[in-house]
Design a protein around this motif. Structure first.
Motif, PDB file in Angstrom:
ATOM      1  N   ALA A  44       3.723   3.072   1.370  1.00 29.49           N
ATOM      2  CA  ALA A  44       3.379   2.901   2.784  1.00 29.49           C
ATOM      3  C   ALA A  44       4.241   3.801   3.671  1.00 29.49           C
ATOM      4  O   ALA A  44       3.777   4.319   4.688  1.00 29.49           O
ATOM      5  N   HIS A  45       5.527   3.985   3.278  1.00 25.45           N
ATOM      6  CA  HIS A  45       6.419   4.821   4.078  1.00 25.45           C
ATOM      7  C   HIS A  45       6.030   6.304   4.007  1.00 25.45           C
ATOM      8  O   HIS A  45       5.989   6.993   5.031  1.00 25.45           O
ATOM      9  N   LEU A  46       5.732   6.795   2.804  1.00 25.46           N
ATOM     10  CA  LEU A  46       5.367   8.207   2.634  1.00 25.46           C
ATOM     11  C   LEU A  46       4.332   8.290   1.515  1.00 25.46           C
ATOM     12  O   LEU A  46       4.677   8.357   0.332  1.00 25.46           O
ATOM     13  N   PRO A  47       3.047   8.246   1.855  1.00 27.67           N
ATOM     14  CA  PRO A  47       2.006   8.233   0.831  1.00 27.67           C
ATOM     15  C   PRO A  47       2.111   9.460  -0.080  1.00 27.67           C
ATOM     16  O   PRO A  47       2.192  10.593   0.397  1.00 27.67           O
ATOM     17  N   PRO A  48       2.123   9.266  -1.401  1.00 32.06           N
ATOM     18  CA  PRO A  48       2.186  10.394  -2.346  1.00 32.06           C
ATOM     19  C   PRO A  48       0.784  10.980  -2.568  1.00 32.06           C
ATOM     20  O   PRO A  48      -0.207  10.464  -2.049  1.00 32.06           O
ATOM     21  N   ASP A  49       0.734  12.031  -3.372  1.00 31.52           N
ATOM     22  CA  ASP A  49      -0.568  12.608  -3.738  1.00 31.52           C
ATOM     23  C   ASP A  49      -1.220  11.828  -4.876  1.00 31.52           C
ATOM     24  O   ASP A  49      -2.443  11.860  -5.027  1.00 31.52           O
ATOM     25  N   LEU A  50      -0.397  11.104  -5.695  1.00 32.05           N
ATOM     26  CA  LEU A  50      -0.919  10.361  -6.846  1.00 32.05           C
ATOM     27  C   LEU A  50       0.075   9.253  -7.199  1.00 32.05           C
ATOM     28  O   LEU A  50       1.292   9.421  -7.037  1.00 32.05           O
ATOM     29  N   ILE A  51      -0.456   8.105  -7.704  1.00 32.91           N
ATOM     30  CA  ILE A  51       0.399   6.990  -8.126  1.00 32.91           C
ATOM     31  C   ILE A  51       0.102   6.689  -9.593  1.00 32.91           C
ATOM     32  O   ILE A  51      -1.066   6.492  -9.980  1.00 32.91           O
ATOM     33  N   LEU A  52       1.157   6.688 -10.420  1.00 31.10           N
ATOM     34  CA  LEU A  52       1.072   6.225 -11.811  1.00 31.10           C
ATOM     35  C   LEU A  52       1.649   4.806 -11.830  1.00 31.10           C
ATOM     36  O   LEU A  52       2.842   4.604 -11.593  1.00 31.10           O
ATOM     37  N   LEU A  53       0.808   3.791 -12.139  1.00 30.56           N
ATOM     38  CA  LEU A  53       1.147   2.385 -11.879  1.00 30.56           C
ATOM     39  C   LEU A  53       1.080   1.569 -13.168  1.00 30.56           C
ATOM     40  O   LEU A  53       0.014   1.485 -13.818  1.00 30.56           O
ATOM     41  N   ASP A  54       2.218   0.991 -13.554  1.00 29.29           N
ATOM     42  CA  ASP A  54       2.265   0.109 -14.726  1.00 29.29           C
ATOM     43  C   ASP A  54       1.559  -1.209 -14.386  1.00 29.29           C
ATOM     44  O   ASP A  54       1.695  -1.733 -13.268  1.00 29.29           O
ATOM     45  N   ILE A  55       0.834  -1.754 -15.359  1.00 28.69           N
ATOM     46  CA  ILE A  55       0.090  -3.000 -15.096  1.00 28.69           C
ATOM     47  C   ILE A  55       1.015  -4.214 -15.233  1.00 28.69           C
ATOM     48  O   ILE A  55       1.080  -5.070 -14.347  1.00 28.69           O
ATOM     49  N   ARG A  56       1.765  -4.285 -16.322  1.00 25.69           N
ATOM     50  CA  ARG A  56       2.572  -5.471 -16.632  1.00 25.69           C
ATOM     51  C   ARG A  56       3.932  -5.357 -15.935  1.00 25.69           C
ATOM     52  O   ARG A  56       4.846  -4.699 -16.400  1.00 25.69           O
ATOM     53  N   MET A  57       4.061  -6.038 -14.793  1.00 29.63           N
ATOM     54  CA  MET A  57       5.339  -6.100 -14.074  1.00 29.63           C
ATOM     55  C   MET A  57       5.572  -7.533 -13.639  1.00 29.63           C
ATOM     56  O   MET A  57       4.607  -8.252 -13.289  1.00 29.63           O
ATOM     57  N   PRO A  58       6.826  -8.008 -13.610  1.00 27.40           N
ATOM     58  CA  PRO A  58       7.115  -9.441 -13.402  1.00 27.40           C
ATOM     59  C   PRO A  58       6.827  -9.943 -11.990  1.00 27.40           C
ATOM     60  O   PRO A  58       6.279 -11.031 -11.827  1.00 27.40           O
ATOM     61  N   ASP A  59       7.228  -9.194 -10.978  1.00 29.52           N
ATOM     62  CA  ASP A  59       7.102  -9.748  -9.620  1.00 29.52           C
ATOM     63  C   ASP A  59       5.674  -9.651  -9.095  1.00 29.52           C
ATOM     64  O   ASP A  59       5.018 -10.646  -8.786  1.00 29.52           O
ATOM     65  N   VAL A  60       5.198  -8.436  -8.960  1.00 28.69           N
ATOM     66  CA  VAL A  60       3.811  -8.196  -8.542  1.00 28.69           C
ATOM     67  C   VAL A  60       3.212  -7.267  -9.577  1.00 28.69           C
ATOM     68  O   VAL A  60       3.717  -6.134  -9.767  1.00 28.69           O
ATOM     69  N   ASP A  61       2.156  -7.693 -10.287  1.00 26.63           N
ATOM     70  CA  ASP A  61       1.620  -6.828 -11.342  1.00 26.63           C
ATOM     71  C   ASP A  61       0.844  -5.663 -10.754  1.00 26.63           C
ATOM     72  O   ASP A  61       0.592  -5.588  -9.546  1.00 26.63           O
ATOM     73  N   GLY A  62       0.490  -4.716 -11.634  1.00 20.13           N
ATOM     74  CA  GLY A  62      -0.168  -3.492 -11.188  1.00 20.13           C
ATOM     75  C   GLY A  62      -1.498  -3.744 -10.514  1.00 20.13           C
ATOM     76  O   GLY A  62      -1.873  -3.035  -9.566  1.00 20.13           O
ATOM     77  N   PHE A  63      -2.259  -4.746 -10.973  1.00 18.76           N
ATOM     78  CA  PHE A  63      -3.558  -5.026 -10.365  1.00 18.76           C
ATOM     79  C   PHE A  63      -3.379  -5.433  -8.901  1.00 18.76           C
ATOM     80  O   PHE A  63      -4.121  -4.987  -8.018  1.00 18.76           O
ATOM     81  N   GLU A  64      -2.397  -6.303  -8.637  1.00 17.82           N
ATOM     82  CA  GLU A  64      -2.177  -6.741  -7.254  1.00 17.82           C
ATOM     83  C   GLU A  64      -1.655  -5.587  -6.389  1.00 17.82           C
ATOM     84  O   GLU A  64      -2.036  -5.448  -5.222  1.00 17.82           O
ATOM     85  N   VAL A  65      -0.778  -4.760  -6.967  1.00 21.63           N
ATOM     86  CA  VAL A  65      -0.304  -3.585  -6.219  1.00 21.63           C
ATOM     87  C   VAL A  65      -1.469  -2.686  -5.851  1.00 21.63           C
ATOM     88  O   VAL A  65      -1.593  -2.220  -4.714  1.00 21.63           O
ATOM     89  N   CYS A  66      -2.364  -2.452  -6.820  1.00 18.39           N
ATOM     90  CA  CYS A  66      -3.521  -1.579  -6.561  1.00 18.39           C
ATOM     91  C   CYS A  66      -4.420  -2.183  -5.487  1.00 18.39           C
ATOM     92  O   CYS A  66      -4.917  -1.475  -4.599  1.00 18.39           O
ATOM     93  N   ARG A  67      -4.614  -3.515  -5.560  1.00 19.14           N
ATOM     94  CA  ARG A  67      -5.466  -4.176  -4.561  1.00 19.14           C
ATOM     95  C   ARG A  67      -4.895  -3.993  -3.158  1.00 19.14           C
ATOM     96  O   ARG A  67      -5.615  -3.665  -2.211  1.00 19.14           O
ATOM     97  N   GLN A  68      -3.566  -4.184  -3.033  1.00 12.34           N
ATOM     98  CA  GLN A  68      -2.951  -4.044  -1.710  1.00 12.34           C
ATOM     99  C   GLN A  68      -2.958  -2.578  -1.227  1.00 12.34           C
ATOM    100  O   GLN A  68      -3.103  -2.312  -0.031  1.00 12.34           O
ATOM    101  N   LEU A  69      -2.780  -1.662  -2.151  1.00 13.30           N
ATOM    102  CA  LEU A  69      -2.838  -0.240  -1.770  1.00 13.30           C
ATOM    103  C   LEU A  69      -4.215   0.111  -1.204  1.00 13.30           C
ATOM    104  O   LEU A  69      -4.328   0.811  -0.182  1.00 13.30           O
TER     105      LEU A  69
END
Length: 507
Positions: A44-69
């Motif tokens: 949100a602070h500085l949008p990149p050209d591409l995001i490589l996003l791990d799915i399995r993460m403890p706090d917020v998983d990759g699916f939720e991160v992708c949804r919010q993005l």
């Protein structure tokens, strides 16, 4: 410059470092995040050209991160590639449904990873380019529509003004003609009728060639091309117009292209310039008389200088020489042992010698005797004197078969060179001067070059009267003087005098 900016997200530090190193080695700018929350803040602070996003993460998983993005406008368009250690078809489908564009399996296969990253970054760039082009096309379309509307309004306004032109042109004091491409007179105002002695109906039956004896059909076509195809604006020229009784008068014509009801026309305004031509002729005659008087003045001045120089040399010089001989005779012939008398006689001899030197110097400045032998010896002497006086090098090059100039031309060339050398000594800060004389069947060419500070140092200070005098001397003989400005690289004075010479062979 990096190939693109990438945000890599993985909660495993070792895995994140491997991914970051692979991308950095390939020339990408990489930012990392160890959690989904940090990834959201960074993107949100500085949008990149591409995001490589791990799915399995403890706090917020990759699916939720992708949804919010994808829910936020600032990051919605950033492409997301999911990373997982598992190859689960359901996970892939869910990821694509959330807006991801690809899927990468751990452990990383370097070539596959870089190929997919490169492909999606290129796709992203092309999408942005297409979007920018579409936006540019939309802006261009809006501008085009505005331009069309503006041109339409301008055309309507032009038509209204043109309908008023027939009234307005009758009020001007210049002859006005509306002409088509073939030279036909479609409209004339009252001043044109008065100038030619025709009625408006009679003039409108005529062609440009009927009122202008100096123009042809080819010239009409050429003028039309200049007015419409080349200049696309007013064209001014001078010609002569013919009256009904056959007499002619000079005019200045200003032709402007206009468009009326899809027709290309020319509006020509002609002004009688008979009085101006007469004034110009009187001015030329006055200038010729002024040049003649100036030439005569310079000739008289040179004759007077010559006479004074001869009198100083022949009469005063001889008298001083005789006086010196007389003093010498008294000094060495008397038997007096008076120290005072011997001292006075020696002082008088020294004063006479100084006076003789002054007389010789004044005589040479007025007119060097070598000028009577021709311009070649005079220039060589002038260069030698300049070198002895200033300490600057001065070379004079004459052609071996040099033909001497007439006396008037010799004096003019001598004075021009004298003035140029004076300017070099005063202002140029030069180390040397080179004077070259060339001749051909057309005339004599003189080239004066120095290696000083250049033209601006002396010739432009106050619109140099010396330079004007040099030009005037050359013009009186039908020649010219050109000063080549070369600040920092010396000055070149070029003089050309037409073929005015007598037989002369350099010894």
């Amino acid at each position: 410059m990096p190939n693109g900016s990438i945000l890599a997200v993985d909660d495993t530090e070792a895995s994140l470092k491997v991914l970051s190193d692979i991308l950095k080695e390939a020339g990408y700018s990489v930012r990392t995040a160890l959690s989904g929350r940090l990834a959201l803040l960074s993107a949100a602070h500085l949008p990149p050209d591409l995001i490589l996003l791990d799915i399995r993460m403890p706090d917020v998983d990759g699916f939720e991160v992708c949804r919010q993005l994808k829910a936020k406008a600032v990051t919605r368009e950033v492409p997301v590639i999911f990373i997982s250690a598992l190859s689960d078809a359901e996970e892939k489908v869910r990821g694509f449904q959330l807006g991801a564009i690809d899927y990468v399996i751990k452990p990383y296969q370097r070539d596959v990873l870089l190929a997919r990253v490169s492909t999606h970054l290129n796709l992203r760039r092309m999408q942005l380019q297409v979007r920018a082009q579409n936006e540019e096309l939309l802006r261009y379309r809006a501008q085009l529509e505005d331009t069309v509307a503006q041109r339409t309004a301008e055309l309507e306004d032009s038509n209204r003004r043109l309908r008023l032109m027939s009234f307005a042109l009758d009020q001007v004091r210049e002859a006005a003609y509306l002409i088509d491409k073939n030279g036909a007179l479609l409209y004339v105002n009252q001043e044109a009728c008065r100038a030619h002695g025709y009625s408006a109906e009679e003039l409108q039956q005529l062609n440009v060639m009927d009122i202008d004896p100096e123009i042809s059909q080819e010239a009409v076509a050429a003028n039309w091309q200049i007015t419409w195809d080349i200049a696309a604006g007013p064209v001014t020229f001078e010609t002569r117009h013919r009256r009904r009784d056959g007499s002619t008068f000079p005019v200045e014509v200003r032709s402007s292209p206009i468009r009326f009801e899809d027709r290309d026309l020319a509006l020509a305004l002609a002004r009688d310039i008979g009085e101006r031509k007469e004034a110009e002729q009187r001015l030329r005659e006055s200038y010729a008389q002024l040049q003649e008087l100036t030439s005569r003045r310079e000739s008289d001045r040179e004759d007077e200088r010559k006479r004074i120089a001869h009198e100083l040399h022949d009469e005063l010089g001889q008298c001083l020489t005789a006086l010196r001989i007389g003093i010498g005779t008294i000094r060495y012939g008397q038997n007096s042992n008076s120290a005072w008398l011997n001292e006075r006689l020696a002082a008088l001899t020294s004063q006479v010698d100084d006076t003789i030197r002054v007389v010789r110097s004044v005589t040479l400045m007025l007119r060097p005797p070598l000028l009577d032998m021709g311009i070649g010896p005079a220039l060589e002497w002038l260069g030698s004197q300049f070198q002895n006086t200033t300490g600057l090098t001065c070379d004079v090059s004459l052609p071996p078969d040099f033909c001497d100039l007439t006396e008037a031309a010799s004096v003019a060339v001598y004075r021009i060179v004298q003035e140029a050398l004076t300017n070099v000594a005063r202002h140029a800060q030069a180390q040397g001067v080179h004077i070259t004389v060339k001749q051909n069947g057309r005339g004599c060419e003189l080239d004066i070059r120095d290696d000083g500070t250049g033209f601006h140092a002396w010739a432009t200070e106050t619109r140099s009267l010396g330079l004007l005098g040099m030009q005037e001397r050359a013009q009186q003989l039908g020649g010219y003087v050109v000063v080549d400005p070369a600040p920092g690289r010396g000055t070149r004075v070029s003089v050309w005098i037409p073929s005015l010479h007598t037989a002369y062979t350099r010894s």
